[in-house]
Design a protein around this motif. Sequence first.
Motif: not given
Length: 325
Positions: A123-127, A132-136, A141-145
């Motif tokens: 689910x993290x990869x889906x988000x 991803x383009x909508x996030x700053x 960085x939080x998703x990568x963590x």
Amino acid sequence: MQLLQGAPSARSDSGTLPAALWERCATDDPAALRACLDAAQPIEALPVRFAGLAAEGRAGLLDGRALRDADGRFAGYHGTFREDTGAAGPAPAPKPPSAPDSDFFTHAISHDLRAPIRVIEGFTKIIKEDYGPLLDRVGNDHLERVLGAATRLNGMIDALLALSKLSSQPLAPQSVNLSQLAGCVADDLRRSAPTREVEIAIEPGLQALGDPAMLRTLIDGLLGNAWKYTAKTAQGRIDFGRHAQLPDTFTVQDNGAGFDMRFADRLFGVFQRLHSASDYPGAGVGLAAARRIVGRHGGTVWAEGEVNRGARFHFSLPRGGTAPG
């Protein structure tokens, strides 16, 4: 039997066990037992005599593992007590887990724990892909963590599986050339980081009786540990040879980061660290595996060190000391 330390009391087959287990178990080294319990380390075939409860006077071997609550805090110990009935013959040796226990553990690790990790990772990869383009930058960085943590968890599970197999796989003892094994490991280490300048000295003619595959894992772990902790040393050096005074005993010595001897007992615990994982990465089970391998060969392993002045890891492989597979 459930043994709890740090709680008011706990029930067992033999009655209520007081909170301070170390006060109720007579051993040859009560301070060492208390240190083991305080550090939540595993208890493996520890000879004890109970005192001050329903089981007073009973002697035998105590095995246990630490329990954690939902928040990851230490919640006591769960284990077994094998009573010494006084029958003639040698004391029972520590036994590897039974096949059903081992199978259950392997299933729980490989399926029950991996399943939620896969969900988190998926689910993290889906988000990340869809939003991803909508996030700053901070959001990405939080998703990568999260993805990095999932990868580390999978690595820890792989390490635990490998560790569990060391307790159950059959031994095939034979004469093993430790010098040759160490030479192969040293070549692999040099190939993994060809730009590093580390001098590795291996004493020739080191022989031992043991399982070749397990001893390869042992040497790989100890030399790899020395290689890792000399990474920040200008001119690293690793020595592997016989112990100067003790028979059938060998030493791996380095001039790397070292450690504080006050915390030496923690070195061989699963996922126990004395250094930051960011400075010295690893799964945290290498030395626990070393202890398990040496123990299955009837030997002992211990360490000496000094902060920023290196470490020495000693292990014994008594001839004829290997337990049957």
